[in-house]
Design a protein around this motif. Structure first.
Motif, PDB file in Angstrom:
ATOM      1  N   PRO A  46       0.811  -1.217   0.000  1.00  0.00           N
ATOM      2  CA  PRO A  46       0.000   0.000   0.000  1.00  0.00           C
ATOM      3  C   PRO A  46       0.847   1.272   0.000  1.00  0.00           C
ATOM      4  O   PRO A  46       0.460   2.291  -0.551  1.00  0.00           O
ATOM      5  N   ARG A  47       2.015   1.201   0.627  1.00  0.00           N
ATOM      6  CA  ARG A  47       2.864   2.389   0.719  1.00  0.00           C
ATOM      7  C   ARG A  47       3.711   2.567  -0.526  1.00  0.00           C
ATOM      8  O   ARG A  47       4.249   1.618  -1.065  1.00  0.00           O
ATOM      9  N   ARG A  48       3.824   3.833  -0.960  1.00  0.00           N
ATOM     10  CA  ARG A  48       4.731   4.151  -2.061  1.00  0.00           C
ATOM     11  C   ARG A  48       5.793   5.148  -1.608  1.00  0.00           C
ATOM     12  O   ARG A  48       6.865   5.214  -2.164  1.00  0.00           O
ATOM     13  N   TYR A  49       5.467   5.943  -0.598  1.00  0.00           N
ATOM     14  CA  TYR A  49       6.384   6.986  -0.142  1.00  0.00           C
ATOM     15  C   TYR A  49       6.682   6.795   1.336  1.00  0.00           C
ATOM     16  O   TYR A  49       5.775   6.576   2.139  1.00  0.00           O
ATOM     17  N   PHE A  50       7.955   6.876   1.681  1.00  0.00           N
ATOM     18  CA  PHE A  50       8.379   6.768   3.077  1.00  0.00           C
ATOM     19  C   PHE A  50       9.124   8.054   3.443  1.00  0.00           C
ATOM     20  O   PHE A  50      10.174   8.350   2.861  1.00  0.00           O
ATOM     21  N   ASP A  51       8.537   8.802   4.373  1.00  0.00           N
ATOM     22  CA  ASP A  51       9.139  10.062   4.782  1.00  0.00           C
ATOM     23  C   ASP A  51      10.513   9.814   5.398  1.00  0.00           C
ATOM     24  O   ASP A  51      10.626   9.065   6.379  1.00  0.00           O
ATOM     25  N   PRO A  52      11.559  10.402   4.823  1.00  0.00           N
ATOM     26  CA  PRO A  52      12.923  10.163   5.316  1.00  0.00           C
ATOM     27  C   PRO A  52      13.101  10.505   6.793  1.00  0.00           C
ATOM     28  O   PRO A  52      13.768   9.774   7.533  1.00  0.00           O
ATOM     29  N   GLN A  53      12.505  11.616   7.234  1.00  0.00           N
ATOM     30  CA  GLN A  53      12.667  12.029   8.626  1.00  0.00           C
ATOM     31  C   GLN A  53      11.978  11.059   9.571  1.00  0.00           C
ATOM     32  O   GLN A  53      12.515  10.709  10.623  1.00  0.00           O
ATOM     33  N   ARG A  54      10.782  10.605   9.205  1.00  0.00           N
ATOM     34  CA  ARG A  54      10.072   9.649  10.058  1.00  0.00           C
ATOM     35  C   ARG A  54      10.821   8.325  10.116  1.00  0.00           C
ATOM     36  O   ARG A  54      10.826   7.652  11.146  1.00  0.00           O
ATOM     37  N   LEU A  55      11.448   7.963   9.003  1.00  0.00           N
ATOM     38  CA  LEU A  55      12.226   6.724   8.994  1.00  0.00           C
ATOM     39  C   LEU A  55      13.448   6.863   9.910  1.00  0.00           C
ATOM     40  O   LEU A  55      13.798   5.928  10.643  1.00  0.00           O
ATOM     41  N   GLU A  56      14.079   8.039   9.895  1.00  0.00           N
ATOM     42  CA  GLU A  56      15.218   8.282  10.779  1.00  0.00           C
ATOM     43  C   GLU A  56      14.792   8.256  12.239  1.00  0.00           C
ATOM     44  O   GLU A  56      15.499   7.721  13.099  1.00  0.00           O
ATOM     45  N   ASN A  57      13.622   8.846  12.519  1.00  0.00           N
ATOM     46  CA  ASN A  57      13.111   8.841  13.894  1.00  0.00           C
ATOM     47  C   ASN A  57      12.837   7.410  14.366  1.00  0.00           C
ATOM     48  O   ASN A  57      13.106   7.058  15.528  1.00  0.00           O
ATOM     49  N   LEU A  58      12.308   6.594  13.463  1.00  0.00           N
ATOM     50  CA  LEU A  58      12.035   5.200  13.804  1.00  0.00           C
ATOM     51  C   LEU A  58      13.335   4.448  14.075  1.00  0.00           C
ATOM     52  O   LEU A  58      13.424   3.661  15.031  1.00  0.00           O
ATOM     53  N   LYS A  59      14.351   4.707  13.276  1.00  0.00           N
ATOM     54  CA  LYS A  59      15.644   4.058  13.476  1.00  0.00           C
ATOM     55  C   LYS A  59      16.240   4.432  14.832  1.00  0.00           C
ATOM     56  O   LYS A  59      16.793   3.583  15.546  1.00  0.00           O
ATOM     57  N   THR A  60      16.093   5.699  15.204  1.00  0.00           N
ATOM     58  CA  THR A  60      16.588   6.153  16.507  1.00  0.00           C
ATOM     59  C   THR A  60      15.852   5.434  17.631  1.00  0.00           C
ATOM     60  O   THR A  60      16.465   5.005  18.624  1.00  0.00           O
ATOM     61  N   SER A  61      14.517   5.309  17.471  1.00  0.00           N
ATOM     62  CA  SER A  61      13.716   4.619  18.487  1.00  0.00           C
ATOM     63  C   SER A  61      14.109   3.148  18.592  1.00  0.00           C
ATOM     64  O   SER A  61      14.219   2.602  19.692  1.00  0.00           O
ATOM     65  N   ILE A  62      14.327   2.511  17.452  1.00  0.00           N
ATOM     66  CA  ILE A  62      14.693   1.092  17.451  1.00  0.00           C
ATOM     67  C   ILE A  62      16.053   0.881  18.111  1.00  0.00           C
ATOM     68  O   ILE A  62      16.257  -0.087  18.850  1.00  0.00           O
ATOM     69  N   LYS A  63      16.971   1.805  17.874  1.00  0.00           N
ATOM     70  CA  LYS A  63      18.290   1.706  18.507  1.00  0.00           C
ATOM     71  C   LYS A  63      18.172   1.723  20.027  1.00  0.00           C
ATOM     72  O   LYS A  63      18.895   1.032  20.735  1.00  0.00           O
ATOM     73  N   GLN A  64      17.227   2.540  20.517  1.00  0.00           N
ATOM     74  CA  GLN A  64      17.087   2.707  21.957  1.00  0.00           C
ATOM     75  C   GLN A  64      16.196   1.659  22.603  1.00  0.00           C
ATOM     76  O   GLN A  64      16.502   1.142  23.684  1.00  0.00           O
ATOM     77  N   TYR A  65      15.072   1.336  21.932  1.00  0.00           N
ATOM     78  CA  TYR A  65      14.085   0.468  22.566  1.00  0.00           C
ATOM     79  C   TYR A  65      13.857  -0.855  21.827  1.00  0.00           C
ATOM     80  O   TYR A  65      13.175  -1.740  22.354  1.00  0.00           O
ATOM     81  N   GLY A  66      14.389  -0.981  20.625  1.00  0.00           N
ATOM     82  CA  GLY A  66      14.111  -2.154  19.818  1.00  0.00           C
ATOM     83  C   GLY A  66      12.811  -1.979  19.046  1.00  0.00           C
ATOM     84  O   GLY A  66      12.149  -0.943  19.130  1.00  0.00           O
ATOM     85  N   ILE A  67      12.411  -2.994  18.282  1.00  0.00           N
ATOM     86  CA  ILE A  67      11.159  -2.948  17.530  1.00  0.00           C
ATOM     87  C   ILE A  67      10.031  -3.352  18.475  1.00  0.00           C
ATOM     88  O   ILE A  67       9.939  -4.508  18.900  1.00  0.00           O
ATOM     89  N   LEU A  68       9.175  -2.390  18.818  1.00  0.00           N
ATOM     90  CA  LEU A  68       8.137  -2.620  19.816  1.00  0.00           C
ATOM     91  C   LEU A  68       6.914  -3.332  19.245  1.00  0.00           C
ATOM     92  O   LEU A  68       6.196  -4.006  19.979  1.00  0.00           O
ATOM     93  N   GLU A  69       6.656  -3.159  17.950  1.00  0.00           N
ATOM     94  CA  GLU A  69       5.489  -3.781  17.324  1.00  0.00           C
ATOM     95  C   GLU A  69       5.952  -4.778  16.273  1.00  0.00           C
ATOM     96  O   GLU A  69       6.638  -4.410  15.319  1.00  0.00           O
ATOM     97  N   PRO A  70       5.609  -6.048  16.431  1.00  0.00           N
ATOM     98  CA  PRO A  70       6.089  -7.070  15.497  1.00  0.00           C
ATOM     99  C   PRO A  70       5.611  -6.842  14.068  1.00  0.00           C
ATOM    100  O   PRO A  70       4.546  -6.254  13.838  1.00  0.00           O
ATOM    101  N   LEU A  71       6.391  -7.317  13.126  1.00  0.00           N
ATOM    102  CA  LEU A  71       5.982  -7.324  11.733  1.00  0.00           C
ATOM    103  C   LEU A  71       5.006  -8.477  11.529  1.00  0.00           C
ATOM    104  O   LEU A  71       5.065  -9.479  12.247  1.00  0.00           O
ATOM    105  N   ILE A  72       4.104  -8.346  10.592  1.00  0.00           N
ATOM    106  CA  ILE A  72       3.195  -9.443  10.249  1.00  0.00           C
ATOM    107  C   ILE A  72       3.725 -10.099   8.979  1.00  0.00           C
ATOM    108  O   ILE A  72       3.957  -9.429   7.965  1.00  0.00           O
ATOM    109  N   VAL A  73       3.928 -11.415   9.037  1.00  0.00           N
ATOM    110  CA  VAL A  73       4.449 -12.155   7.890  1.00  0.00           C
ATOM    111  C   VAL A  73       3.598 -13.405   7.664  1.00  0.00           C
ATOM    112  O   VAL A  73       2.833 -13.811   8.529  1.00  0.00           O
ATOM    113  N   ARG A  74       3.765 -13.996   6.499  1.00  0.00           N
ATOM    114  CA  ARG A  74       3.102 -15.266   6.197  1.00  0.00           C
ATOM    115  C   ARG A  74       4.106 -16.207   5.554  1.00  0.00           C
ATOM    116  O   ARG A  74       4.989 -15.771   4.796  1.00  0.00           O
TER     117      ARG A  74
END
Length: 311
Positions: A46-74
């Motif tokens: 569904p996504r075509r555009y990923f905001d660079p700043q939001r992606l950087e913010n997410l990376k910073t959060s993951i560095k500090q707290y890890g991935i808090l919400e699991p990915l859904i896979v099949r």
């Protein structure tokens, strides 16, 4: 994807909710960890555009707290899983060179995987208007099992039947379309057809601005009324830089059209300015409350009566 002829009864809504709800309501699914290398991306997301700043913010959060919400896979084959939802987390994990990520594994067929991916993204409320519009269109296509062009045609038929009920008949698919939009809780099908579907026909620069979140879709649709590319791009740039309101944009568009008419050797079409002038007068009248002045009330009443006769 083939078109199927179905009766209204066969369109009792269920596919979307079954794909999304039944997986979670039967029993909670615990997350586990999978090697990032074992997860592949689907052919379409569904996504075509990923905001660079939001992606950087997410990376910073993951560095500090890890991935808090699991990915859904099949699972798709031995030790290989396809991402269903969570592409931004997947991208952040990839850029951070993580070796494994938390996941929830769901057994889904192709149709269910598309439905869950679309609904998960639509319900997160962080898609841009273009992605959301296209996502809803794709969801309707999957639920009805018809091509995208057929969905657009059905929506057009529904609009004609709604606008002229005595001359047009609602297609049987209307029931399912109404239920899909209602289940998302974002807008009615009428609002979707009138306000959102036209976004997919906007020019490239307007689509890009919408995807980047630099302008609201109501303003983008107004600017789209300027046919000359250079002037349209110039107004878009000005609207973004100065944070112009919708009324300010419409005023500038009216002036551009009036100037264009005059530039062609004709007289200025004053009718282009009337709606904006009336709106400005109304705004000023509310602020100064002209009708509170006893000396002006009689004159004010005469002007209103004259205007009402013209209308």
């Amino acid at each position: 994807m083939t078109t199927k002829n179905k009766t209204p009864e066969e369109f009792q809504f269920g596919g979307v909710l079954n794909a999304f709800v039944s997986q979670t309501e039967q029993k909670p699914q615990e997350s586990s960890f999978l090697p990032l290398a074992s997860i592949i991306l689907p052919k379409s997301q569904p996504r075509r555009y990923f905001d660079p700043q939001r992606l950087e913010n997410l990376k910073t959060s993951i560095k500090q707290y890890g991935i808090l919400e699991p990915l859904i896979v099949r699972p798709v084959k031995d030790d290989v899983y396809e991402l269903v939802a969570g592409e931004r987390r997947y991208r952040a994990a990839t850029e951070l060179k993580l070796t494994e990520v938390p996941v929830v594994v769901r057994t889904l067929n192709d149709k269910e995987a598309i439905q869950v991916a679309l609904i998960e993204n639509l319900q997160r409320e962080d898609l841009n208007p273009v992605e959301e519009t296209q996502g809803i269109l794709n969801l309707l296509s999957v639920e009805l099992d018809v091509p995208l062009d057929k969905v657009k045609s059905l929506l057009t038929q529904m609009k004609h039947a709604h606008d002229k009920p005595g001359h047009n008949v609602m297609p049987p698919e209307a029931i399912a379309i109404e239920q899909v939009l209602a289940s998302l809780g974002k807008m009615t099908w009428e609002s979707y057809v009138k306000n959102r579907l036209p976004l997919l026909n906007l020019s490239e620069e307007l689509l890009q601005a919408l995807e980047e979140g630099t302008i609201e879709y109501t303003k983008a649709r107004a600017i789209a009324g300027i046919k000359e590319v250079s002037k349209r791009k110039s107004l878009l740039k000005e609207a973004i830089a100065q944070g112009l309101s919708l009324s300010q944009i419409k005023e500038k568009i009216a002036k551009l059209k009036a100037a264009a008419a005059k530039g062609k050797g004709g007289t200025v079409d004053k009718t282009l300015m009337y709606p904006q002038r009336l709106k400005e007068i109304y705004t000023k009248a509310k602020k100064v409350k002209s009708w509170d002045d006893l000396e002006k009330q009689q004159e004010f009443e005469a002007l209103l009566e004259g205007l009402e006769k013209l209308l």
